[in-house]
Design a protein around this motif. Structure first.
Motif, PDB file in Angstrom:
ATOM      1  N   ASP A  35       5.115   8.005  -2.669  1.00  0.00           N
ATOM      2  CA  ASP A  35       4.666   6.904  -3.534  1.00  0.00           C
ATOM      3  C   ASP A  35       4.991   5.569  -2.854  1.00  0.00           C
ATOM      4  O   ASP A  35       6.151   5.286  -2.538  1.00  0.00           O
ATOM      5  CB  ASP A  35       5.383   7.000  -4.878  1.00  0.00           C
ATOM      6  CG  ASP A  35       4.766   6.122  -5.949  1.00  0.00           C
ATOM      7  OD1 ASP A  35       4.359   4.982  -5.622  1.00  0.00           O
ATOM      8  OD2 ASP A  35       4.704   6.551  -7.111  1.00  0.00           O
ATOM      9  N   THR A  36       3.988   4.748  -2.645  1.00  0.00           N
ATOM     10  CA  THR A  36       4.205   3.486  -1.926  1.00  0.00           C
ATOM     11  C   THR A  36       5.131   2.543  -2.676  1.00  0.00           C
ATOM     12  O   THR A  36       5.733   1.652  -2.069  1.00  0.00           O
ATOM     13  CB  THR A  36       2.876   2.773  -1.650  1.00  0.00           C
ATOM     14  OG1 THR A  36       2.188   2.548  -2.882  1.00  0.00           O
ATOM     15  CG2 THR A  36       1.991   3.600  -0.725  1.00  0.00           C
ATOM     16  N   ARG A  37       5.273   2.745  -3.983  1.00  0.00           N
ATOM     17  CA  ARG A  37       6.121   1.837  -4.762  1.00  0.00           C
ATOM     18  C   ARG A  37       7.589   1.902  -4.314  1.00  0.00           C
ATOM     19  O   ARG A  37       8.297   0.883  -4.388  1.00  0.00           O
ATOM     20  CB  ARG A  37       6.006   2.162  -6.252  1.00  0.00           C
ATOM     21  CG  ARG A  37       4.659   1.766  -6.849  1.00  0.00           C
ATOM     22  CD  ARG A  37       4.542   2.190  -8.296  1.00  0.00           C
ATOM     23  NE  ARG A  37       4.491   3.648  -8.422  1.00  0.00           N
ATOM     24  CZ  ARG A  37       4.346   4.275  -9.587  1.00  0.00           C
ATOM     25  NH1 ARG A  37       4.243   3.582 -10.724  1.00  0.00           N
ATOM     26  NH2 ARG A  37       4.289   5.609  -9.629  1.00  0.00           N
ATOM     27  N   GLY A  83       3.575   8.322   3.535  1.00  0.00           N
ATOM     28  CA  GLY A  83       4.133   7.327   2.625  1.00  0.00           C
ATOM     29  C   GLY A  83       4.321   5.974   3.284  1.00  0.00           C
ATOM     30  O   GLY A  83       3.916   4.944   2.749  1.00  0.00           O
ATOM     31  N   ALA A  84       4.948   5.963   4.462  1.00  0.00           N
ATOM     32  CA  ALA A  84       5.226   4.702   5.153  1.00  0.00           C
ATOM     33  C   ALA A  84       3.943   4.020   5.608  1.00  0.00           C
ATOM     34  O   ALA A  84       3.797   2.798   5.474  1.00  0.00           O
ATOM     35  CB  ALA A  84       6.157   4.954   6.340  1.00  0.00           C
ATOM     36  N   ARG A  85       3.012   4.787   6.164  1.00  0.00           N
ATOM     37  CA  ARG A  85       1.762   4.196   6.638  1.00  0.00           C
ATOM     38  C   ARG A  85       0.957   3.611   5.485  1.00  0.00           C
ATOM     39  O   ARG A  85       0.380   2.523   5.601  1.00  0.00           O
ATOM     40  CB  ARG A  85       0.939   5.236   7.398  1.00  0.00           C
ATOM     41  CG  ARG A  85       1.562   5.699   8.699  1.00  0.00           C
ATOM     42  CD  ARG A  85       1.732   4.553   9.690  1.00  0.00           C
ATOM     43  NE  ARG A  85       0.463   4.212  10.325  1.00  0.00           N
ATOM     44  CZ  ARG A  85       0.209   3.051  10.918  1.00  0.00           C
ATOM     45  NH1 ARG A  85       1.125   2.099  10.933  1.00  0.00           N
ATOM     46  NH2 ARG A  85      -0.938   2.830  11.494  1.00  0.00           N
ATOM     47  N   GLU A  86       0.911   4.300   4.363  1.00  0.00           N
ATOM     48  CA  GLU A  86       0.198   3.790   3.185  1.00  0.00           C
ATOM     49  C   GLU A  86       0.833   2.506   2.667  1.00  0.00           C
ATOM     50  O   GLU A  86       0.156   1.648   2.097  1.00  0.00           O
ATOM     51  CB  GLU A  86       0.176   4.849   2.082  1.00  0.00           C
ATOM     52  CG  GLU A  86      -0.770   6.005   2.337  1.00  0.00           C
ATOM     53  CD  GLU A  86      -2.224   5.621   2.122  1.00  0.00           C
ATOM     54  OE1 GLU A  86      -2.504   4.764   1.274  1.00  0.00           O
ATOM     55  OE2 GLU A  86      -3.097   6.171   2.839  1.00  0.00           O
ATOM     56  N   ALA A  87       2.146   2.372   2.854  1.00  0.00           N
ATOM     57  CA  ALA A  87       2.862   1.175   2.390  1.00  0.00           C
ATOM     58  C   ALA A  87       2.771   0.023   3.382  1.00  0.00           C
ATOM     59  O   ALA A  87       3.325  -1.055   3.130  1.00  0.00           O
ATOM     60  CB  ALA A  87       4.320   1.522   2.118  1.00  0.00           C
TER      61      ALA A  87
END
Length: 243
Positions: free
Chosen positions: A172-174, A203-207
């Motif tokens: 979760d990017t949150r 997760g990290a790339r999406e964030a």
């Protein structure tokens, strides 16, 4: 405004399980304790399936925030052993699965960090990076591991982020955005180091973070959609990339 205040804070954040220490060792010990040593048994493959079911069942039951204690937690922890080992021809009774989980917990906090891990963290801190931890799991459970590695003097509690306390599980990017807000860092200046393709790379790339996939087990990428910025198989390689 001084030049020092204008400088962007650069952060390096580490996963915990199977990134700072070998998470396979307690799994192997637990399996052998209950079903005995089996020649040729693929412990690494079974371990990865156990991690898969652990994440899957945890999310189905509400995430790490509700997984501290209780019947649902014990069910999840037992079922992950039952489901993962069944894929390799080992059928566990409920009693065996519970005993395997107990053996797993019994040796899970006897932690030896990967060679060079603590030294790299020390060097990053001295260099001026914001260094932190971001891990999935129940708060008290993960804190026991962090304390066992004696990292508080290098990474203060305010930079130890555990999904069970924060409220969101990787990928979760949150949870990544929360880390940025809490540490005064920005996604474009943040590097994440982790072993899990799904939780850490995606997760990290999406964030919007950079990510170094700590692929010390030689696993294959799980998709072509998300590409890690770098891949490292040891802390020597991580040090070369970061320093």
């Amino acid at each position: 405004m001084t030049q020092e205040l204008k400088l962007e804070r650069k952060g390096v954040f580490f996963d915990v399980d199977d990134t700072l220490y070998d998470h396979l060792s307690p799994f192997r010990q637990a399996v052998i304790a209950i079903v005995g040593e089996r020649e040729g048994f693929p412990y690494e493959e079974a371990y990865h399936r156990m991690r898969y079911y652990s994440d899957k069942l945890s999310l189905e039951m509400g995430g790490a925030g509700v997984m501290e204690n209780g019947a649902s937690t014990e069910l999840m922890r037992r079922r992950r052993f039952e489901l993962s080992l069944a894929e390799f021809g080992i059928r566990l009774s409920e009693e065996q699965a519970s005993a395997m989980q107990a053996a797993y917990i019994g040796c899970q906090f006897n932690i030896t960090m990967f060679e060079g891990a603590k030294e790299l963290i020390e060097r990053l801190v001295k260099t001026g990076y914001v260094v932190g931890l971001l891990t999935n799991g129940a708060e008290n459970h993960q804190l026991r591991k962090i304390r066992a590695m004696e990292l508080d003097h290098l990474i203060p509690p305010g930079r130890q982020f555990i999904s069970g306390k924060v409220g969101w599980d990787k990928p979760d990017t949150r949870v990544f955005h929360h880390v940025n807000e809490a540490t005064g860092t920005k996604p474009e200046n943040s590097i994440y180091i982790g072993d899990s393709w799904r939780n850490d790379v995606i997760g990290a790339r999406e964030a919007g973070w950079s990510v170094i996939w700590f692929n010390h087990r030689g696993a294959s990428p799980e998709s072509e959609e998300h590409i890690p910025n770098h891949i490292a198989a040891s802390y020597e390689e991580l040090a070369q990339l970061l320093l």
